[in-house]
Design an enzyme around this catalytic site. Sequence first.
Site, PDB file in Angstrom:
ATOM      1  CB  CYS A  91      -0.910  -0.020   1.227  1.00 34.17           C
ATOM      2  SG  CYS A  91      -2.429   0.873   0.981  1.00 34.17           S
ATOM      3  CG  LEU A  92       4.177   2.010  -2.045  1.00 36.13           C
ATOM      4  CD1 LEU A  92       5.067   1.971  -3.264  1.00 36.13           C
ATOM      5  CD2 LEU A  92       4.950   2.531  -0.853  1.00 36.13           C
TER       6      LEU A  92
END
Lengths: 152, 651
Positions: A89-90
Site C-alpha cells: 500500500c503506497l
Amino acid sequence: MAGNKRIMKELAEVRTNPPPGCTVTLADENDMGTWDAVMDGPPDSPYTGGHYKIQITLPKEYPFKPPQLSFKTKIYHPNVSNDDRGAMCLGMLRPDEWKPPNKIADVLRLVRSVLAAPQPDDAVEQGIADQFKNDRKSFDKVAKEWVGRYAK
Amino acid sequence: MEDTDERVEELQTLAAIYPEMVIDYEQLSATLELAVTPTTPLLIRFVPEKAAQRGESYAQAAVSAHVERDVRLSHLPTLKLEMSLPSTYPADAPPKMHLTTGNDWLPKKKLVDLAEGSARLWEEYGGCQILFAYIDFLQQAAERGFDLDQTSEGCLVLPEMKEKLLVAFDKATELAIFNEGHYDCGICLEPKKGLACYKMKRCGHVFCLQCLQDFYNNAITEGDVAGVTCLDPTCGKETNANGRKRKRKSDRTLNPRELLAMHIDEPKVRRYVEMKRKKKLEADKSTVYCPRSWCQGPAKSAKYPPLPADLTTYPVDDGEESASSESEPDSLSSKHDSARSITEPPNPGDRLAICEKCTLAFCKVCFMGWHGDFLRCRPRDPSQLSAEEKASYDYIRLHTSPCPTCSSPTQKTMGCNHMNCFQCGTHFCYLCSAWLMPDNPYIHYNSLGTDCYQRLWELEEGDNGQAPLDGRGFGGARAVEQAVGVAQAEQEEEDVGRVAVVARAPGRLDPLVEDLGRVRLDGDEVPIAARAHVVPQARVAVGPPAGERVRRPRAQNPFHARPDNVNNGNAGAANAVRRHERAARQHQAQAPARGPRPPAAQPPRAGLVPDEQALRQQAELQRFLHMAMADEEEGWDSDGLDEDDGLFVIR
C-alpha cells in the site's frame, strides 16, 4: 500510443541507470506492460542479503494510471500483504494520488525506502506492525528468518 | 574626410553589435529599437480617461473615486531610438537623439529627459564617441524600469485606454518567448518546442499539449473531475504541508479557460464544468431537488449560478475560494437562523424553490407545488414513498455507508475500509462512517479500544449487493442508526397512543392547537430518545473485550444488519425510513454540540470500565435532554426540516 514510447524510454533509463539495489527486466520481451524487478534488501535492515522479485504491471493507460506492484518473494514486512498477491500500500500508487510524471524508478526508490524503514502506522499486516512497534527484536528475528527461507 | 570616417566607423561598429539597427550612411543617422523588460515587473496604474486628460495629479484623480487598476507588466513596447550625427560630432557637438515608445506609453517628459542624457554623457566623456555608451545607458535604464517607481506616485500612471494594448503586448511577448524555448515534458519524457507545450497559469509547470490533452480528455470522460489538476507530483503539496490551511484537492482543479487554451474540445470542457458544478451541488446538503420524479433537477441557487453559454467568460476565481470561505460564515448564519427561529417563524419566502431544469415552483418544506407565502405546510411524510423509492431507499440503507460530510451514499466494491468520498473528498470509515484524519486515516483501525480496531480489511471484496442476512452482507453504517430506530420504535408504540390522546383531547380546533400538540409530543419524546440511544451502547459493551478480539470474521458483523422486528412485519420499510429519519435528526441535533466537525456517528466504545461507562451514559443522557429541548423549538425551523428530507430523497 504515446505510452509505449514513454515505457521504452523509462526502460532504457532504468536499464542504464537503475535505482540503487534494483535490476529491471521485461517479463516477456514482447510485452512492455509487465516488468520484473529484483530488489536487494537494503543494508542495515533485516532484509539485507535477500533478493526480492517484484512484478510491476503497467495498465494500458500508463502513465495516466498508476502501475501495480506485487512482491513475488515472500517478505515479513508490515506494509506488504502476506499472501500470494504481495500487495504493497503506497500512497503514491493510489489512483487519486498518482501523477503521470512519476516514474517506475521513483516507485522502486520509494519501495526500497519503505523496506529500509517500515511504516507501521500505514500497515497492511497489522499483526506484523504491532510486533514491529512493540517487540522490535523478535520482528527482526522473524524477518531475517524469512530472508533465509524465501529470499535467497 | 577623416571626420566622416570617424562617424561611419562608429556606426559600422554599432551595426556589428546590434545587427537589427537600421543605418542610413548618407544622412549619418540610425534607428534602433530596444526591448523594455524591467528586471522587476513595472507597476502601472491605469486611471480613468478624464482624470488623466485633465492633467490632474494622481492624488486628485484618486479622490474622484474612479475605478483604477494596478497592473504589473514584465514586457513593455519597445523604446525606439533615432539618432543623427551632426558634422561636428564627436569633437564639437553631441549627437542628436530622438526617443519614442510604442503606444506612447512612456511620458514625454521622461523621453526628453532620456534624450538629453546623450548630451550629458558626451560632455562627461569629454567629447568622444559615445553612441555605444549611450545605448548601454538606455538599456540599463530600461532594466530599472526607467526609475518610474521613484516618482511621487511610486508607479507609472496611464489612462485606462492603454491598458488593453499594454497588457496584450505583455502577454504576446511572454508567449513568443515561451514558444521560442524548449521544454522536457515530464509525461512523455520527450523534449518539445515551446509551441507544442502549455504552461499552467497558476503554478507555471510546463507539459506538452499532446500529453495534457490525452490526460484531461481521459479524466473528463471517466468523470474524474478532481483529477483535472496540474500533473506535477509536487504541485499543491506545499499548501498541504502547513497543516491547518490545508487546501482541498478540488480547489486545485483547472479553470475551463485553461482547458480551452490547451485546445481541448468545447463539449469536453463543458462536460467538465457541468460535472464540477453538479458535484458541488450534490455535496451541498442544502441543495433541494425538484419533486417531479421525471425531473429531480436541483433548485436554482445563488450559490451555484448556471454556466455561461460562452465558457471563455467563466469566472476566474471559479467560486472555489468563495465557496470554501463561505462555508464558515454560512454555518454561523445558520446558527443565527436557528437562534432566530426560536423567537419568530422563518421567513415564509424562504420556502419557495424553483427547479432549474423544469422551472417548477415548489415548496422546500412540503415538496408540493408552490402554495404561496401564507399557507402553513408540513414536511412530506416519508411513509408516502412510492414503491420504487422504497426499494432504492432500502438498497441504499443496506448496502452503503453515508459520507459524514455530504451524506452521499457510498458503496464499496473492493478494497480496505478507508474511504475517500468521490463527491466531496472527505476521508471516512466504511464500517462506521466516522470521519478520518486525512493525514493518517489508518490510525482509526490501529488504535486499541475502538470498534473498528483491526478491521481495515474487513469486507475486502465488498458485499456484492448481497443481503446481509446470509452473513456475508454489510448492512451499511446506517445499521447503528437502525438499531437506535428499533429501540425507539418499541417505546414509541406505547407512547404514540398516549400522546395521541393528549393531542386529540382538546379536539381539532385549528392548526395552531394541533401544532401545540405536536410540540408537546416532541417534548414527550425526550426520555424515549435518551433511552433509545443508550440501548445499542449497552449491547455492544456486552461483547468480548476488544483486546482479545482478533480479526473478526465477516459473519460476525456486530451491527445487526436488519433489525429482526422489521422483518417480522409490524413495521414496513416506510416506517423504518421514518425511524431512520428520526434517528438522523437526533444525529444532526447532536452535531453542533461536538464542535464543527464531529467524528460523525461514532459508535459507542467497547471495553470501558463500567463506572466510566455509567458516567458516560449519564453525560450522554444529559446532552440528549438538551438537544431534544432544542429540537422541540426547531419544530418551526424549515432549515432543519430540509436537511431531514435530503436524507430520503432518492438521487
